[in-house]
Write a protein that holds these residues in place. Sequence first.
Motif, short mmCIF file in Angstrom:
data_model
loop_
_atom_site.label_atom_id
_atom_site.label_comp_id
_atom_site.label_asym_id
_atom_site.label_seq_id
_atom_site.Cartn_x
_atom_site.Cartn_y
_atom_site.Cartn_z
N GLU A 1 0.75 -1.22 0.07
CA GLU A 1 -0.13 -0.04 -0.03
C GLU A 1 0.87 1.23 0.00
OE1 GLU A 1 -3.76 1.85 2.41
OE2 GLU A 1 -2.88 0.14 2.93
N HIS A 2 2.00 1.30 0.67
CA HIS A 2 2.66 2.56 0.77
C HIS A 2 4.26 2.58 0.72
CE1 HIS A 2 -0.71 4.08 3.44
NE2 HIS A 2 -0.72 2.86 3.87
N LEU B 1 9.06 2.49 2.63
CA LEU B 1 8.67 2.94 4.08
C LEU B 1 10.02 3.01 4.86
CD1 LEU B 1 5.26 1.28 4.77
CD2 LEU B 1 5.60 3.76 4.57
N GLU C 1 8.15 4.33 10.08
CA GLU C 1 7.00 4.28 9.41
C GLU C 1 6.18 2.92 9.49
OE1 GLU C 1 7.71 8.18 6.39
OE2 GLU C 1 8.24 5.88 5.88
#
Length: 153
Positions: free
Chosen positions: A57-58, A61, A65
Amino acid sequence: MAPKKSLEGIANPLALDQQVCFGLAVAARSVIALYKPLLEPLGLTHPKYLVMLALWEHEPLRVSELSRLVHLDPGTLSPLLKRLEAIGYVRRERDPHDERALAVSLTAKGRALRDDAEAIPPAIVERLGMDIDELLDLHRRLTEVIAAATPEG
């Protein structure tokens, strides 16, 4: 009107089956056990799956985080990331914007794993046999419990 914050009306507030912690612990173990046969063929444990979900999703990182997203302390996360790197799913490198920080990104193999993982949520929903709206409401309520139980800061 604010919800009642009293144990009034509960005959034995120390009864095992009245403990929120007991219900949550048993539910968590039971649901996580449903994931095991789905994750094993992918080479993942449940904590590794959570890390992969966050990265899908991100990514990329920083470890800090990622730690915050998956609610695992960096000391627990570090060996887990080493194992994910050893099987070729992630790469750990110094963050180019801050050499003090370690950044985690997916490899091509880690990105490709996402296609196989897409079968997991529907399999869990089917296995639980609950209506999706009930599960979404449960998730919302659990998120409220987490927020209420998490110390600020």
